[in-house]
Design a protein around this motif. Structure first.
Motif, PDB file in Angstrom:
ATOM      1  N   VAL A  67     -11.410   2.921  -4.184  1.00 43.39           N
ATOM      2  CA  VAL A  67     -12.501   2.650  -3.517  1.00 43.39           C
ATOM      3  C   VAL A  67     -13.042   1.520  -3.972  1.00 43.39           C
ATOM      4  N   PHE A  68     -13.631   1.156  -5.339  1.00 44.78           N
ATOM      5  CA  PHE A  68     -13.996   0.111  -5.882  1.00 44.78           C
ATOM      6  C   PHE A  68     -13.236  -1.415  -5.662  1.00 44.78           C
ATOM      7  N   LEU A  69     -11.900  -1.381  -5.853  1.00 48.48           N
ATOM      8  CA  LEU A  69     -11.198  -2.541  -5.597  1.00 48.48           C
ATOM      9  C   LEU A  69     -10.533  -2.532  -4.153  1.00 48.48           C
ATOM     10  N   PHE A  70     -10.878  -1.557  -3.367  1.00 48.14           N
ATOM     11  CA  PHE A  70     -10.245  -1.431  -1.832  1.00 48.14           C
ATOM     12  C   PHE A  70      -8.599  -1.471  -1.971  1.00 48.14           C
ATOM     13  N   MET A  71      -8.065  -1.025  -3.096  1.00 42.59           N
ATOM     14  CA  MET A  71      -6.853  -1.181  -2.933  1.00 42.59           C
ATOM     15  C   MET A  71      -6.224  -0.272  -1.824  1.00 42.59           C
ATOM     16  N   LEU A  72      -6.813   0.701  -1.471  1.00 43.93           N
ATOM     17  CA  LEU A  72      -6.134   1.604  -0.280  1.00 43.93           C
ATOM     18  C   LEU A  72      -6.044   0.854   1.015  1.00 43.93           C
ATOM     19  N   ILE A  73      -7.200   0.071   1.331  1.00 40.80           N
ATOM     20  CA  ILE A  73      -7.238  -0.766   2.600  1.00 40.80           C
ATOM     21  C   ILE A  73      -6.231  -1.930   2.398  1.00 40.80           C
ATOM     22  N   PHE A  74      -5.719  -2.361   1.136  1.00 42.72           N
ATOM     23  CA  PHE A  74      -4.893  -3.430   1.235  1.00 42.72           C
ATOM     24  C   PHE A  74      -3.491  -2.769   1.320  1.00 42.72           C
ATOM     25  N   GLY A  75      -3.440  -1.717   0.822  1.00 44.34           N
ATOM     26  CA  GLY A  75      -2.143  -0.753   0.767  1.00 44.34           C
ATOM     27  C   GLY A  75      -1.898  -0.580   2.372  1.00 44.34           C
ATOM     28  N   GLY A  76      -3.026  -0.149   3.145  1.00 47.16           N
ATOM     29  CA  GLY A  76      -2.683   0.018   4.762  1.00 47.16           C
ATOM     30  C   GLY A  76      -2.418  -1.286   5.295  1.00 47.16           C
ATOM     31  N   ILE A  77      -3.000  -2.339   4.994  1.00 44.66           N
ATOM     32  CA  ILE A  77      -2.410  -3.683   5.680  1.00 44.66           C
ATOM     33  C   ILE A  77      -0.958  -3.875   5.203  1.00 44.66           C
ATOM     34  N   ILE A  78      -0.749  -3.797   3.997  1.00 43.22           N
ATOM     35  CA  ILE A  78       0.696  -3.800   3.719  1.00 43.22           C
ATOM     36  C   ILE A  78       1.521  -3.104   4.153  1.00 43.22           C
ATOM     37  N   LEU A  79       1.319  -1.815   4.652  1.00 43.84           N
ATOM     38  CA  LEU A  79       1.965  -0.951   5.392  1.00 43.84           C
ATOM     39  C   LEU A  79       2.077  -1.687   6.706  1.00 43.84           C
ATOM     40  N   ASP A  80       1.271  -2.270   7.200  1.00 43.15           N
ATOM     41  CA  ASP A  80       1.385  -2.534   8.641  1.00 43.15           C
ATOM     42  C   ASP A  80       2.247  -3.879   8.790  1.00 43.15           C
ATOM     43  N   ARG A  81       2.156  -4.698   7.780  1.00 43.37           N
ATOM     44  CA  ARG A  81       3.022  -5.847   7.601  1.00 43.37           C
ATOM     45  C   ARG A  81       4.284  -5.783   7.219  1.00 43.37           C
ATOM     46  N   LYS A  82       4.520  -4.857   6.098  1.00 47.21           N
ATOM     47  CA  LYS A  82       5.696  -4.702   5.341  1.00 47.21           C
ATOM     48  C   LYS A  82       6.437  -3.636   5.754  1.00 47.21           C
ATOM     49  N   GLY A  83       6.066  -2.676   6.361  1.00 45.42           N
ATOM     50  CA  GLY A  83       6.767  -1.287   6.779  1.00 45.42           C
ATOM     51  C   GLY A  83       6.614  -0.214   5.608  1.00 45.42           C
ATOM     52  N   THR A  84       7.081   0.972   6.452  1.00 49.56           N
ATOM     53  CA  THR A  84       6.929   2.242   5.622  1.00 49.56           C
ATOM     54  C   THR A  84       8.002   2.009   4.253  1.00 49.56           C
ATOM     55  N   ARG A  85       9.139   1.553   4.474  1.00 47.57           N
ATOM     56  CA  ARG A  85      10.101   1.614   3.468  1.00 47.57           C
ATOM     57  C   ARG A  85       9.681   0.869   2.166  1.00 47.57           C
ATOM     58  N   PHE A  86       9.082  -0.226   2.358  1.00 42.63           N
ATOM     59  CA  PHE A  86       8.758  -1.006   0.888  1.00 42.63           C
ATOM     60  C   PHE A  86       7.528  -0.474   0.502  1.00 42.63           C
ATOM     61  N   THR A  87       6.508  -0.161   1.502  1.00 44.13           N
ATOM     62  CA  THR A  87       5.009   0.504   0.998  1.00 44.13           C
ATOM     63  C   THR A  87       5.301   1.847   0.317  1.00 44.13           C
ATOM     64  N   GLY A  88       6.504   2.844   0.741  1.00 44.56           N
ATOM     65  CA  GLY A  88       6.618   3.906   0.097  1.00 44.56           C
ATOM     66  C   GLY A  88       7.192   3.843  -1.081  1.00 44.56           C
ATOM     67  N   VAL A  89       8.344   3.185  -1.436  1.00 43.73           N
ATOM     68  CA  VAL A  89       8.774   3.069  -2.629  1.00 43.73           C
ATOM     69  C   VAL A  89       7.607   2.570  -3.898  1.00 43.73           C
ATOM     70  N   LEU A  90       6.942   1.533  -3.492  1.00 45.91           N
ATOM     71  CA  LEU A  90       5.889   0.873  -4.421  1.00 45.91           C
ATOM     72  C   LEU A  90       4.909   1.882  -4.658  1.00 45.91           C
ATOM     73  N   SER A  91       4.518   2.865  -3.839  1.00 42.55           N
ATOM     74  CA  SER A  91       3.410   3.991  -3.972  1.00 42.55           C
ATOM     75  C   SER A  91       4.290   4.926  -4.950  1.00 42.55           C
ATOM     76  N   CYS A  92       5.527   5.255  -4.811  1.00 41.49           N
ATOM     77  CA  CYS A  92       6.135   6.070  -5.757  1.00 41.49           C
ATOM     78  C   CYS A  92       6.230   5.824  -7.165  1.00 41.49           C
ATOM     79  N   ILE A  93       6.502   4.252  -7.258  1.00 44.28           N
ATOM     80  CA  ILE A  93       6.421   3.669  -8.586  1.00 44.28           C
ATOM     81  C   ILE A  93       5.225   3.676  -9.322  1.00 44.28           C
ATOM     82  N   LEU A  94       4.061   3.567  -8.567  1.00 42.45           N
ATOM     83  CA  LEU A  94       2.758   3.277  -9.051  1.00 42.45           C
ATOM     84  C   LEU A  94       2.315   4.851  -9.302  1.00 42.45           C
ATOM     85  N   MET A  95       2.805   6.003  -8.827  1.00 39.71           N
ATOM     86  CA  MET A  95       2.690   7.020  -9.190  1.00 39.71           C
ATOM     87  C   MET A  95       3.269   7.662 -10.395  1.00 39.71           C
ATOM     88  N   ILE A  96       4.459   7.143 -10.916  1.00 31.96           N
ATOM     89  CA  ILE A  96       5.179   7.322 -11.963  1.00 31.96           C
ATOM     90  C   ILE A  96       4.440   6.763 -13.036  1.00 31.96           C
TER      91      ILE A  96
END
Length: 454
Positions: A67-96
């Protein structure tokens, strides 16, 4: 030619349902960690001295960075530009990473003392871990939603999204039904988090399997554009302006905010509600909220299939919002304060929790173009995270300042918090009605079936 090749990939039932199963496993593991601490509220108070405000701060930390750093919106832009494979793996690493930090905060290894800005180091560390996890989990949710929208376009999209949600809810159910038992069995409050960390690693492996499968399928049809850009029209940053000017999109986003503000923050306090109002023991208090995701597991695909074949998306969302009001009103009223009645109400909430998501998420591709879906879903998730961050803090503050009973066995009166949750439901009813009105005026097709007939 590209469209023909894309149709071949999209029309393979084995391919698309296999993809759904794989990415759903990843989200199930994420949802387990999202709610794994909720049944432990009383244990956190007993072992570490957390009060209602500190627990509310921790629960709301999930959306800090989103919310406060708008990281989710940046994530959406990365998703549209880099694709689902790159963004999905990055998301899993952040969760861990986030889960590991949260585990450290409540483990016997934690040794930091003092406070920062009046927040004890243990609470602050747990909050930061949950915030990093939330950044990964929400971006993963956006990514998986776009994957399903892409693979099931013109197919059983609502059923597919419903099944994905149902599988994810298994993680929520496991969190509520096993967390207290696991912590008691190992005599260690951090044990459920260690289990969750292992599950997240399994989720990462599952997503890597999807990446390999997705790349091979792209190459198998010779769609080289799909291997790089995943077969979609290029996303441009100026496309964000089109999303922002779309009234239907904002009605969906606000409905998401209001409805989920009446569900997910409630779950953070549901076990405490069962103890304080209905006199349930710790294990039963954790088991009763698990009925909500269990109901959603069974019914979300049913309502999704109904939307696919019959339509009436706005009506389904309106019905679910009305039921949310009924549920929290029943929780607020002083009647039948016994555990079986609480279980019945929780099952009703499970029905509401099935109705709205089954129609809301599949409706977005009818309002927003395919190449903008990542940013659109990310913006909706960002708006949703405002509620996920703020409402738990609000409820924790209300409990501490207005709802203490002074009775050791039942320290909180939950009437006022339940009224607050019911108000979110009332506002959701209004927005769902306005969305239906907007659909009739703009012709989004929310009332039409999702499956395209030949």
């Amino acid at each position: 030619m590209k469209q023909i090749l894309r149709q071949k990939l999209n029309d393979s039932p084995v391919a698309r349902w296999s993809v759904l199963g794989i990415v759903s496993i990843t989200m199930m593991c994420a949802y387990f960690i999202t709610d794994v601490m909720a049944p432990l509220q009383s244990m956190l108070e007993e072992q570490f001295g957390w009060d209602g405000t500190e627990y509310g701060l921790f629960s709301g930390a999930y959306g800090w960075f989103n919310v406060f750093l708008f990281m989710l919106i940046f994530g959406g832009i990365i998703l549209d530009r880099k694709g689902t494979r790159f963004t999905g793996v990055l998301s899993c690493i952040l969760m861990i990473i986030g889960c590991a930090v949260k585990y450290y905060a409540v483990s016997p290894f934690f040794a930091l003392e003092g406070a920062v800005f009046g927040i004890r180091m243990q609470v602050l560390t747990a909050c930061l871990g949950f915030a990093v996890f939330g950044m990964g989990a929400e971006t993963a949710g956006v990514t998986v939603t776009k994957i399903i929208a892409r693979w099931f376009s013109g197919k059983e999209i609502a059923l597919a999204m419903g099944l994905q949600v149902s599988t994810a809810r298994i993680g929520t159910a496991l969190a509520f039904s096993t967390t207290v038992k696991t912590a008691t069995r190992f005599n260690e409050l951090s044990a459920p988090l260690l289990l969750g960390l292992l599950l997240l690693c399994i989720g990462l492996i599952a997503f890597v399997v999807f990446c390999v499968m997705d790349r091979k399928l792209d190459r198998s049809v010779g769609d080289h554009a799909a291997a790089g850009s995943e077969g979609e029209e290029a996303f441009r940053l100026q496309d964000v302006a089109g999303i922002v000017r779309n009234r239907g999109f904002w009605l969906i986003a606000i409905l998401c905010l209001l409805f989920y503000s009446g569900v997910f923050p409630f779950l953070k306090y549901a076990a405490s509600l069962m103890t304080n109002k209905y006199g349930a023991g710790e294990e039963l208090a954790g088991a009763i909220p698990s009925l909500l995701p269990l109901g959603a597991i069974l019914l979300t695909p049913v309502f999704g299939l109904m939307y696919d074949r019959v339509g009436k998306g706005a009506g389904i969302m309106l019905a679910g919002s009305c039921l949310l009001v009924v549920v929290h009103t029943l929780f607020a009223l002083p009647l039948l304060n016994v555990w079986w009645f609480a279980a019945f109400i929780m099952l009703l909430l499970g029905i509401a929790f099935s109705l709205v998501p089954s129609a809301m998420w599949p409706s977005v591709p009818k309002i927003v173009p395919q190449n903008q879906l990542g940013t659109a879903y990310a913006t909706i998730f960002w708006v949703q995270n405002i509620g996920l961050s703020g409402v738990p803090v609000l409820i924790g503050w209300v409990l501490k300042n207005y709802c203490q009973t002074g009775v050791a066995e039942k320290p909180y009166d939950y009437t006022l918090p339940m009224i607050i949750f019911a108000c979110f439901g009332l506002l959701a009813v209004l927005v769902a009605w306005l969305l239906g009105k907007e659909d009739r005026e703009k012709g989004y097709g929310l009332a039409k079936p999702n499956i395209r007939r030949a």
